[in-house]
Design a protein around this motif. Structure first.
Motif, short mmCIF file in Angstrom:
data_model
loop_
_atom_site.label_atom_id
_atom_site.label_comp_id
_atom_site.label_asym_id
_atom_site.label_seq_id
_atom_site.Cartn_x
_atom_site.Cartn_y
_atom_site.Cartn_z
N UNK A 162 0.84 -1.16 -0.01
CA UNK A 162 0.09 0.11 -0.09
C UNK A 162 0.80 1.45 0.02
N UNK A 163 2.08 1.19 0.44
CA UNK A 163 2.91 2.33 0.58
C UNK A 163 3.84 2.69 -0.59
N UNK A 164 4.12 1.50 -1.87
CA UNK A 164 4.87 1.74 -2.78
C UNK A 164 5.59 0.42 -3.28
N UNK A 165 6.68 0.48 -3.97
CA UNK A 165 7.39 -0.48 -4.47
C UNK A 165 7.96 -1.41 -3.32
N UNK A 166 7.74 -2.54 -3.25
CA UNK A 166 8.11 -3.70 -2.28
C UNK A 166 9.36 -4.54 -2.89
N UNK B 55 6.23 0.80 11.56
CA UNK B 55 7.02 1.31 10.19
C UNK B 55 6.40 2.84 9.78
N UNK B 56 5.24 2.95 10.41
CA UNK B 56 4.48 4.14 9.73
C UNK B 56 4.83 5.33 10.54
N UNK C 120 20.99 6.76 6.78
CA UNK C 120 21.92 7.87 7.44
C UNK C 120 22.07 8.77 6.35
N UNK C 121 22.13 8.46 5.06
CA UNK C 121 22.32 9.29 3.92
C UNK C 121 21.07 10.16 3.96
N UNK C 122 20.26 9.66 3.98
CA UNK C 122 18.55 10.25 3.85
C UNK C 122 18.26 11.07 5.04
N UNK C 123 18.85 10.74 6.45
CA UNK C 123 18.48 11.05 7.48
C UNK C 123 16.99 10.53 7.81
N UNK C 124 16.79 9.25 7.39
CA UNK C 124 15.27 8.85 7.48
C UNK C 124 15.27 7.27 7.30
N UNK C 125 14.15 6.70 7.93
CA UNK C 125 14.15 5.36 7.76
C UNK C 125 13.53 4.70 9.16
N UNK C 126 12.94 3.66 8.87
CA UNK C 126 12.49 2.59 9.78
C UNK C 126 13.00 1.16 9.62
N UNK D 211 3.87 5.91 14.30
CA UNK D 211 4.82 5.51 15.37
C UNK D 211 6.05 6.54 15.57
N UNK D 212 5.76 7.74 15.22
CA UNK D 212 6.87 8.69 15.31
C UNK D 212 7.99 8.66 16.61
N UNK D 213 7.38 8.31 17.76
CA UNK D 213 8.07 8.54 18.75
C UNK D 213 8.40 6.89 19.30
N UNK D 214 8.05 5.91 18.64
CA UNK D 214 8.22 4.58 19.10
C UNK D 214 9.74 4.21 18.84
N UNK D 215 10.77 4.10 19.56
CA UNK D 215 12.11 3.80 19.11
C UNK D 215 12.64 2.85 20.07
N UNK D 216 13.27 1.94 19.74
CA UNK D 216 14.03 0.91 20.67
C UNK D 216 13.20 0.05 21.61
#
Lengths: 243, 244
Positions: free
Chosen positions: A11-15, A218-219, A112-118, A222-227
């Motif tokens: 649903x989010x794009x190419x898998x 992954x969405x 790290x290159x894009x400064x984003x990811x899950x 969940x922006x504050x869910x880490x670790x």
């Protein structure tokens, strides 16, 4: 379980559907295509660094951008330290622990290159507790939980989130393989309800019930869910339980 | 589940209010329970003006009667309850020297005992609707609470209590989970030192905690029961030493 996650991610794009079993990966790609999504099969062995790196490069060459990465490959062998074949250690650690590490290695360079990811790893309840005859498997899954916590600390400041989902018994090919290999007699039980009886919800889980949690983590919701270590176990590991 | 009907405790502000908004946005009827002048009336009016079905319930979780009346009013208004969210208080008195027995009791009364009252009063409705229950605690539910021992006691109590309810009622189709949230924007003292231990480099926004509550009260978490889910920006993962 991997397939269920791919179906959600479509649903989010190419898998990119990475598997050692290319036929299985192609089937998943076809299912996604039939559902109106797009996906590519990537044959790779997660226990081999060059193979994983090459798969990421192939994905990018096909226009894919790894933004939500989920190492889900797993292998299950049981026995005690006295009777389990020595080869099991390398086999199980290679896929379950090193496979996650190698996937992270490829994914995080790009994050790290894009400064984003899950990054959401699939471990197991055996990643947080012990289980009879599961020493090697537990060690491999505890390794995943430990690695994920450190990834969360190392890359959280960059806005890259790392979490781990710990499923209990789920209706998957891995469970079928376990039953075939060990005769369904783990714990001296032949009863097909053995696993379901250990779960307060009274049933084993469906693959999509894990996939939906992975999709949430992954969405951006969940922006504050880490670790975090999210058990998806119907309550099986909350404490001693019997029906 | 045909129609979602949520009973939200602590809904006047913070995470409770953010949760009420999120659930209303996805079409739920929401009952907002909070103390007098704690914001529930205004919030319910605002949600209602936006087209949501919203009911304000004034009361104190330390009162069994207040909780019962609010639950009854919700069922009278909306017909049942499918979702219960308890947002725990975030401020507790300090170290042991400040904890006279009355203070200790009063704090447990509106946190741990509040969860007990709400769970007890809503259980029949959740059993009937095969609903979900989520308690929002703090990270003191799984770790310590520096210079706030009463917070750690209450939150650990909530975790143990709610997980056990998940064991006891899971087979009847009611899921119970706990969210342990890191410090929320705007709460408490000692901000700078606490901030330094969070990989995210900031405190949680109420809406971010509400998203996790929203997940745990949705069909997407159908196999998640009797668990503790953390939302803490990575602070609970271990020792954090920033790069620079």
């Amino acid at each position: 379980m991997g397939r269920a996650i791919c179906m959600r991610f479509a649903a989010h794009g190419l898998v990119g559907v990475l598997d050692r079993n290319c036929d299985g990966a192609r089937e998943t790609v076809d299912l996604i295509g039939a559902a109106g999504g797009s996906a590519v099969a990537l044959e790779a062995d997660v226990a081999d660094a060059a193979s994983v790196d090459a798969a990421f490069e192939r994905f990018e060459a096909m226009g894919g951008i790894p933004q939500m990465v989920v190492p889900c490959a797993g292998i299950e062998r049981i026995g005690t330290v006295v009777d389990e074949p020595l080869e099991d250690w390398d086999l199980v650690m290679g896929v379950n622990a090193k496979g996650v590490y190698l996937t992270a290695r490829a994914a995080f360079r790009r994050f790290v290159e894009r400064r984003s990811g899950s990054f959401v790893a699939i471990a197991s309840d055996a990643g947080v507790l012990g289980s009879s005859q599961y020493g090697v498997y537990c060690a491999s899954k505890h390794a995943v939980v430990g690695l994920i916590r450190c990834l969360a600390l190392d890359f959280g400041p960059l806005g890259i989130r790392s979490n781990v989902v710990c499923p209990y018994t789920i209706d998957t090919p891995m469970l079928d393989d376990f039953t075939a290999r060990y005769g369904g007699e783990y714990g001296g039980q032949e009863n097909s309800d053995f696993w379901a009886d250990s779960v307060p919800l009274g049933r084993i889980g469906e693959a999509d019930e894990v996939a939906s949690v992975v999709d949430f983590l992954s969405s951006p919701a969940a922006s504050y869910v880490n670790g975090s270590v999210y058990l998806v176990d119907g309550g099986a590991n909350a404490g001693a339980y019997h029906r | 589940m045909d129609r979602e009907i949520a009973f939200i405790v602590g809904a006047g502000s913070g995470t409770g209010l953010a949760t009420a908004r999120l659930l209303a946005d996805r079409g739920a009827a929401v009952a907002l329970f909070d103390r007098r002048d704690a914001g529930a009336e205004e919030a319910a009016a605002k949600l209602g003006a936006g087209g949501a079905e919203a009911l304000a319930c004034e009361g104190d979780v330390a009162s069994t009667d207040d909780v019962r009346l609010a639950v009854d009013a919700t069922v009278a208004e909306f017909g049942s309850i499918t979702t219960v969210v308890f947002d725990s208080p975030t401020t507790f008195p300090g170290e042991l020297e400040h904890l006279d027995e009355g203070v200790w009791q009063a704090n447990l009364d509106r946190s741990l005992s509040g969860v007990y009252r709400v769970a007890r009063q809503t259980l029949p409705h959740l059993l009937a609707s095969r609903g979900t229950f989520v308690a929002v605690a703090s990270m003191a539910g799984v770790r310590t609470s520096y210079r706030e021992p009463a917070a750690a006691a209450a939150m650990h109590g909530i975790v143990g209590f709610v997980r056990t309810l998940g064991q006891d009622h899971g087979s009847k189709g009611v899921r119970f989970n706990v969210v342990c949230a890191g410090p929320i924007e705007g709460d408490g003292d000692g901000r700078e030192r606490r901030l330094a231990a969070i990989p995210a480099g900031r405190f949680a926004r109420p809406a971010e905690v509400a998203e996790v509550v929203g997940h745990l009260t949705s069909a997407d978490s159908s196999y998640t029961n009797a668990t503790v889910q953390t939302v803490d920006g990575g602070a609970g993962a271990g020792f954090f030493a920033p790069d620079d």
